[in-house]
Design an enzyme around this catalytic site. Structure first.
Site, PDB file in Angstrom:
ATOM      1  N   THR A  34       6.385   2.567 -13.186  1.00 33.57           N
ATOM      2  CA  THR A  34       5.582   3.563 -13.895  1.00 33.57           C
ATOM      3  C   THR A  34       6.408   4.278 -14.968  1.00 33.57           C
ATOM      4  O   THR A  34       7.647   4.254 -14.959  1.00 33.57           O
ATOM      5  CB  THR A  34       5.044   4.622 -12.917  1.00 33.57           C
ATOM      6  OG1 THR A  34       6.165   5.349 -12.361  1.00 33.57           O
ATOM      7  CG2 THR A  34       4.243   3.990 -11.796  1.00 33.57           C
ATOM      8  N   GLY A  56     -20.157   5.700 -29.953  1.00 37.75           N
ATOM      9  CA  GLY A  56     -20.759   5.131 -28.750  1.00 37.75           C
ATOM     10  C   GLY A  56     -20.463   3.652 -28.584  1.00 37.75           C
ATOM     11  O   GLY A  56     -20.351   3.159 -27.454  1.00 37.75           O
ATOM     12  N   PRO A  75       0.811  -1.226   0.000  1.00 33.56           N
ATOM     13  CA  PRO A  75       0.000   0.000   0.000  1.00 33.56           C
ATOM     14  C   PRO A  75       0.842   1.274   0.000  1.00 33.56           C
ATOM     15  O   PRO A  75       0.438   2.288  -0.564  1.00 33.56           O
ATOM     16  CB  PRO A  75      -0.825  -0.130   1.281  1.00 33.56           C
ATOM     17  CG  PRO A  75      -0.971  -1.605   1.478  1.00 33.56           C
ATOM     18  CD  PRO A  75       0.334  -2.182   1.017  1.00 33.56           C
ATOM     19  N   ALA A 135       4.253   1.315  -0.999  1.00 31.95           N
ATOM     20  CA  ALA A 135       5.475   1.145  -1.789  1.00 31.95           C
ATOM     21  C   ALA A 135       5.153   0.428  -3.086  1.00 31.95           C
ATOM     22  O   ALA A 135       4.712  -0.716  -3.062  1.00 31.95           O
ATOM     23  CB  ALA A 135       6.529   0.356  -1.005  1.00 31.95           C
ATOM     24  N   GLY A 136       5.374   1.120  -4.210  1.00 29.35           N
ATOM     25  CA  GLY A 136       5.129   0.512  -5.506  1.00 29.35           C
ATOM     26  C   GLY A 136       6.423   0.427  -6.289  1.00 29.35           C
ATOM     27  O   GLY A 136       7.221  -0.480  -6.105  1.00 29.35           O
ATOM     28  N   SER A 137       6.652   1.423  -7.140  1.00 23.16           N
ATOM     29  CA  SER A 137       7.864   1.418  -7.954  1.00 23.16           C
ATOM     30  C   SER A 137       9.128   1.568  -7.110  1.00 23.16           C
ATOM     31  O   SER A 137      10.205   1.132  -7.519  1.00 23.16           O
ATOM     32  CB  SER A 137       7.793   2.553  -8.989  1.00 23.16           C
ATOM     33  OG  SER A 137       6.724   2.340  -9.899  1.00 23.16           O
ATOM     34  N   GLU A 169      11.247  -8.435 -17.548  1.00 24.73           N
ATOM     35  CA  GLU A 169       9.839  -8.095 -17.318  1.00 24.73           C
ATOM     36  C   GLU A 169       9.435  -6.856 -18.107  1.00 24.73           C
ATOM     37  O   GLU A 169       8.363  -6.824 -18.734  1.00 24.73           O
ATOM     38  CB  GLU A 169       9.593  -7.861 -15.831  1.00 24.73           C
ATOM     39  CG  GLU A 169       8.155  -7.474 -15.509  1.00 24.73           C
ATOM     40  CD  GLU A 169       7.905  -7.262 -14.027  1.00 24.73           C
ATOM     41  OE1 GLU A 169       6.798  -6.823 -13.682  1.00 24.73           O
ATOM     42  OE2 GLU A 169       8.823  -7.536 -13.209  1.00 24.73           O
ATOM     43  N   ILE A 201      -1.663  -7.952  -6.252  1.00 23.42           N
ATOM     44  CA  ILE A 201      -0.865  -9.139  -6.552  1.00 23.42           C
ATOM     45  C   ILE A 201      -1.552 -10.003  -7.611  1.00 23.42           C
ATOM     46  O   ILE A 201      -2.594 -10.623  -7.349  1.00 23.42           O
ATOM     47  CB  ILE A 201      -0.587  -9.954  -5.277  1.00 23.42           C
ATOM     48  CG1 ILE A 201       0.064  -9.068  -4.210  1.00 23.42           C
ATOM     49  CG2 ILE A 201       0.292 -11.153  -5.609  1.00 23.42           C
ATOM     50  CD1 ILE A 201       1.324  -8.354  -4.666  1.00 23.42           C
TER      51      ILE A 201
END
Length: 379
Positions: free
Chosen positions: A367, A342, A131, A133-135, A245, A160
């Site tokens: 990111t 549409g 929550p 810590a990402g990149s 990755e 995850i």
């Protein structure tokens, strides 16, 4: 895009036919319902294993397909081409987690777990993001405290992939919280271990059939032989594998853009407005010409990066550039959806699902902002 891709051999194209047939028969007809369910059925993993789609580039002595990285690329591309986003976790399992075991695991770990992963009897996931810590991997707060005979893990992971089905999770934790990136280790965790729990399926904007959850670790004991590699070396392991990755994400984006463009060209030739096909509108036709050029440039850049990887020459900066360019190029899918009017906003049209399902490629694996920072460091 009518560009000859010279690194694919006839055996690769035979494998592509197998993958495309499996997706067409076993995934596409049921994908809409799986989106409602929030995940694909567990048995699909075993079917994929029997077909040879899992661990295609893992050596056959460990139960894998014995292929090369191009077999991995084919699985990535065919999933992207079919917009089968419910099984993007196949490549997380096969071509992100499995290489960690192959490159850093003990012989015992390889022999014990890779064959089961190839069969689909073991589903694997990678737990890095938290929550807070990402990149920024070194900011993770999950800890693994040394105790007699092993470690006790406490913490939380989020977003995850494969988290709901996972039998084994490669958990990134701090064994020395005071050492920042030099205190990170990897653990190959059994999800039946006391203290492990999963949250509910996350309600995502897109990729709705890909099971994605939070994971929780509360005083979870893991024996020493469940550490992957050496203590406090995890950050280095992660940085080495991120090249692969990020290149895979770039490949996925290049294919997604080409496919969305072709859907739109076909649609604008069939759809009429003011007594003529949409494609006869000069503005729209010129925009499609621009996007076709962008897609061709993206394919050339990405395939060049694939060749560099095959030659052992692709470094972290090069992988970051490939991911940045290709993922940012998919912004053009917004225009392609616009040309459907549409109808484009309806998930029954693939362009509507592509608009949401391709979008996370600019986020995960690092990111776009982080990619720019990595590239800037090479200047």
């Amino acid at each position: 895009m009518n560009q000859k891709r010279r690194f694919f051999m006839p055996e690769h194209e035979m494998f592509r036919d197998t993958v495309a047939r499996f997706i067409g028969e076993e995934i596409t007809p049921y994908h809409y319902q799986w989106e409602k369910n929030g995940m694909v059925p567990r048995e699909l993993w075993r079917k994929a294993g029997r077909t040879g789609i899992l661990l295609p580039s893992t050596p056959d002595r460990y139960g894998g397909g014995g292929g090369d990285f191009l077999h991995t690329i084919i699985v990535v591309e065919e999933i992207a081409r079919a917009l089968a986003t419910g099984v993007t976790g196949f490549t997380t399992h096969s071509d992100i987690v499995a290489p960690y075991l192959l490159n850093f695991g003990s012989e015992h770990q390889k022999q014990r777990y890779l064959p089961g992963m190839a069969k689909g009897d073991i589903v694997a996931s990678l737990a890095i993001t938290e929550p807070g810590a990402g990149s920024d991997v070194k900011a993770i707060r999950t800890t693994a405290a040394k105790v007699q005979g092993g470690y006790v893990i406490n913490g939380q992971k989020t977003f995850i992939t494969n988290g709901f089905h996972a039998d084994r999770v490669l958990v990134v934790a701090k064994t020395d919280p005071s050492a920042a990136s030099r205190g990170i280790s990897l653990f190959w965790v059994d999800t039946t271990t006391p203290g492990f729990s999963r949250g509910q399926l996350l309600d995502k904007v897109g990729q709705k059939a890909q099971d994605t959850v939070e994971l929780f670790f509360e005083d979870m004991f893991v024996p020493e032989d469940e550490m992957l590699g050496e203590p406090n070396q995890g950050f280095g392991y992660l940085m080495k594998e991120l090249v692969r990755e990020r290149l895979m994400i770039a490949v996925r984006c290049a294919t997604a853009l080409e496919t969305a463009l072709q859907w739109t060209i076909d649609y604008t030739k069939q759809r009429r407005a003011f007594d003529k096909p949409l494609i006869d509108n000069q503005y729209l036709r010129f925009k499609l010409a621009d996007i076709k050029t962008l897609a061709a440039a993206t394919r050339a850049f990405v395939d060049g990066s694939v060749q560099q990887y095959l030659d052992g020459d692709l470094d972290a900066g090069g992988a970051a550039m490939a991911k940045l360019w290709a993922s940012e190029a998919t912004r053009a899918i917004d225009d392609l959806m616009q040309f459907h009017g549409g109808n484009g906003y309806m998930r029954e049209y693939p362009i509507g699902r592509a608009y949401t399902d391709v979008r996370p490629n600019r986020i995960y694996g690092g990111t776009s902002e982080i990619m720019r920072e990595l590239i800037a460091r090479t200047l």
